[in-house]
Write an enzyme that holds these catalytic residues in place. Structure first.
Site, PDB file in Angstrom:
ATOM      1  N   CYS A  14       0.980  -1.268  -0.026  1.00 48.54           N
ATOM      2  CA  CYS A  14      -0.024  -0.005   0.153  1.00 48.54           C
ATOM      3  C   CYS A  14       1.055   1.268   0.176  1.00 48.54           C
ATOM      4  O   CYS A  14       1.898   1.370   0.684  1.00 48.54           O
ATOM      5  CB  CYS A  14      -0.945  -0.067   1.161  1.00 48.54           C
ATOM      6  SG  CYS A  14      -1.735   1.400   1.457  1.00 48.54           S
TER       7      CYS A  14
ATOM      8  N   GLU B  40       3.102  -5.577   8.714  1.00 44.06           N
ATOM      9  CA  GLU B  40       3.689  -4.279   8.304  1.00 44.06           C
ATOM     10  C   GLU B  40       4.574  -3.802   9.215  1.00 44.06           C
ATOM     11  O   GLU B  40       5.622  -3.165   8.636  1.00 44.06           O
ATOM     12  CB  GLU B  40       2.373  -3.180   8.436  1.00 44.06           C
ATOM     13  CG  GLU B  40       2.561  -1.791   8.296  1.00 44.06           C
ATOM     14  CD  GLU B  40       1.647  -0.942   8.749  1.00 44.06           C
ATOM     15  OE1 GLU B  40       0.538  -1.128   8.441  1.00 44.06           O
ATOM     16  OE2 GLU B  40       2.139   0.255   9.335  1.00 44.06           O
TER      17      GLU B  40
ATOM     18  N   THR C 161       0.295   2.061  10.627  1.00 44.28           N
ATOM     19  CA  THR C 161      -0.787   2.806   9.724  1.00 44.28           C
ATOM     20  C   THR C 161      -2.243   2.668  10.435  1.00 44.28           C
ATOM     21  O   THR C 161      -2.820   3.720  10.251  1.00 44.28           O
ATOM     22  CB  THR C 161      -0.832   2.444   8.291  1.00 44.28           C
ATOM     23  OG1 THR C 161      -1.095   0.944   8.235  1.00 44.28           O
ATOM     24  CG2 THR C 161       0.535   2.802   7.633  1.00 44.28           C
TER      25      THR C 161
ATOM     26  N   CYS D 151      -3.155   6.118   8.630  1.00 43.79           N
ATOM     27  CA  CYS D 151      -3.949   6.085   7.606  1.00 43.79           C
ATOM     28  C   CYS D 151      -5.295   6.668   7.829  1.00 43.79           C
ATOM     29  O   CYS D 151      -6.234   6.388   8.519  1.00 43.79           O
ATOM     30  CB  CYS D 151      -4.128   4.599   7.138  1.00 43.79           C
ATOM     31  SG  CYS D 151      -5.183   4.277   5.844  1.00 43.79           S
TER      32      CYS D 151
ATOM     33  N   SER E   8      -6.619  -9.530  11.737  1.00 44.31           N
ATOM     34  CA  SER E   8      -6.672  -8.283  10.897  1.00 44.31           C
ATOM     35  C   SER E   8      -6.578  -7.412  12.121  1.00 44.31           C
ATOM     36  O   SER E   8      -7.525  -7.198  12.967  1.00 44.31           O
ATOM     37  CB  SER E   8      -7.967  -8.065  10.270  1.00 44.31           C
ATOM     38  OG  SER E   8      -8.070  -6.641  10.059  1.00 44.31           O
TER      39      SER E   8
ATOM     40  N   ASN F 150      -6.611  -3.762  12.243  1.00 45.28           N
ATOM     41  CA  ASN F 150      -7.480  -2.647  11.859  1.00 45.28           C
ATOM     42  C   ASN F 150      -8.789  -3.192  12.456  1.00 45.28           C
ATOM     43  O   ASN F 150      -9.689  -2.289  12.879  1.00 45.28           O
ATOM     44  CB  ASN F 150      -7.506  -2.076  10.501  1.00 45.28           C
ATOM     45  CG  ASN F 150      -8.066  -2.775   9.448  1.00 45.28           C
ATOM     46  OD1 ASN F 150      -9.391  -2.957   9.536  1.00 45.28           O
ATOM     47  ND2 ASN F 150      -6.844  -3.151   8.717  1.00 45.28           N
TER      48      ASN F 150
ATOM     49  N   SER G 165      -9.964  -5.045   5.537  1.00 45.00           N
ATOM     50  CA  SER G 165      -9.766  -5.914   4.728  1.00 45.00           C
ATOM     51  C   SER G 165     -10.815  -6.998   4.631  1.00 45.00           C
ATOM     52  O   SER G 165     -10.725  -7.984   4.048  1.00 45.00           O
ATOM     53  CB  SER G 165      -8.353  -6.861   5.385  1.00 45.00           C
ATOM     54  OG  SER G 165      -8.507  -7.051   6.764  1.00 45.00           O
TER      55      SER G 165
HETATM   56  S1  SF4 Z   1      -6.062   0.566   5.884  1.00 46.69           S
HETATM   57 FE1  SF4 Z   1      -5.690   0.275   3.623  1.00 46.69          FE
HETATM   58  S2  SF4 Z   1      -5.240   2.385   2.600  1.00 46.69           S
HETATM   59 FE2  SF4 Z   1      -4.804   2.273   4.959  1.00 46.69          FE
HETATM   60  S3  SF4 Z   1      -2.601   1.770   5.132  1.00 46.69           S
HETATM   61 FE3  SF4 Z   1      -3.773  -0.270   5.212  1.00 46.69          FE
HETATM   62  S4  SF4 Z   1      -4.154  -0.996   3.088  1.00 46.69           S
HETATM   63 FE4  SF4 Z   1      -3.280   0.919   2.923  1.00 46.69          FE
END
Ligand code: SF4
Length: 290
Positions: free
Chosen positions: A94, A124, A159, A191, A219, A221, A263
């Site tokens: 990304c 990451e 991020t 992000c 995941s 996020n 995701s």
């Molecule tokens: S959430 Fe999506 S846009 Fe944001 S850093 Fe991760 S992959 Fe990239």
């Protein structure tokens, strides 16, 4: 029972972009190897496998096939390793993560010790650490800061962390170490998509009795979305798909909220919503019969 969806949720442009690149590469080249699951979502990984994208743990599993780097990115040694073995590299990192890697490298080269606010075991973060020089460290939310830190620090964030937690981390760093810091650079590598989805999840959590957060178990996020819902005082559960849902969670709920990690494909969200509707109808039927 009313079902409310978060105003911003699900697939982000970085994940869509990575999937598009992989699908196109698999269509053109036949089988390709993805170094790790392309996103932390089992449904997406299965669909890509059907198109010829095989997931491997490391390069040695890849033979001479083209190797795809996932949206989480990798360290320079992985890219160099693949190229020196003669594997074609399909890089779907990304661009937001690439920016973070570039800052890490630049700061390390300028003599700063890079501190990453994030999970040291997340792909990451492992990748960014590899760009950030030998002295770089990653510190997870809630973990203690090292007793001693070098005096020139550059701080970046994974991020997908929340802005609030990054700000708290920076305050803690200043409170505990300001006397010993000669120079501090803070680079905002958060992000926007994640921040916007977290804000939407907060808003949703205030309006409902229960929030279901849909996404792969690993995941990051998605887990952060769950955390922000709980921070709002809401009852919230992480579900990977409709089968994880339990009828007892819905008892007494008038409004159920649904959000999803970056995701998570729309199909997973739709399947969860359909199951909530079915279970909700069952509970209402039972109540009216009783
Ligand atoms: S959430 Fe999506 S846009 Fe944001 S850093 Fe991760 S992959 Fe990239």
């Amino acid at each position: 029972m009313e079902i409310l969806l978060a105003k911003d949720m699900g697939f982000c442009w970085g994940v869509r972009r990575a999937i598009d690149i992989m699908e196109k590469a698999a269509d053109e080249k036949g089988e390709i190897i993805s170094l790790g699951p392309i996103v932390h979502n089992p449904q997406v990984v299965r669909e890509l496998e059907e198109r010829g994208v095989r997931t491997a743990g490391d390069l040695s599993d890849g033979d001479s096939l083209p190797v795809a780097i996932t949206a989480h990115g990798v360290g320079p040694e992985v890219l160099e390793g693949a190229r020196s073995r003669g594997n074609e590299v399909i890089d779907t990192t990304c661009p937001i993560v690439t920016r973070s890697q570039r800052w890490a490298k630049k700061m390390a080269e300028a003599g700063f010790t890079v501190v990453i606010f994030g999970d040291p075991n997340h792909r990451e973060v492992r990748g960014v650490l590899a760009w950030a020089g030998a002295s770089a460290i990653a510190i997870q939310d809630g973990d203690p800061l090292p007793a001693k830190l070098p005096s020139r620090l550059a701080v970046i964030s994974q991020t997908t962390q929340s802005p609030e937690r990054f700000a708290e981390f920076l305050s803690r760093l200043m409170r505990d170490h300001v006397a010993k810091i000669s120079e501090l650079r803070v680079i905002n590598t958060l992000c926007d998509v994640t921040s916007s989805q977290q804000a939407a999840a907060r808003e949703l959590a205030q309006e409902v009795d229960l929030v279901l957060v849909v996404g792969g178990r690993s995941s990051a996020n998605t887990r952060h979305l769950l955390d922000v819902c709980k921070e709002e005082g809401s009852v919230a559960y992480h579900v990977e798909g409709p089968d994880d849902l339990r009828a007892e969670w819905l008892k007494g709920c008038e409004r159920v909220g649904v959000t999803a990690g970056a995701s998570t494909p729309d199909s997973a969200v739709e399947a969860v919503v359909r199951r909530v509707q079915r279970l909700g109808a069952g509970l209402e039927g039972a109540a009216s019969r009783g």
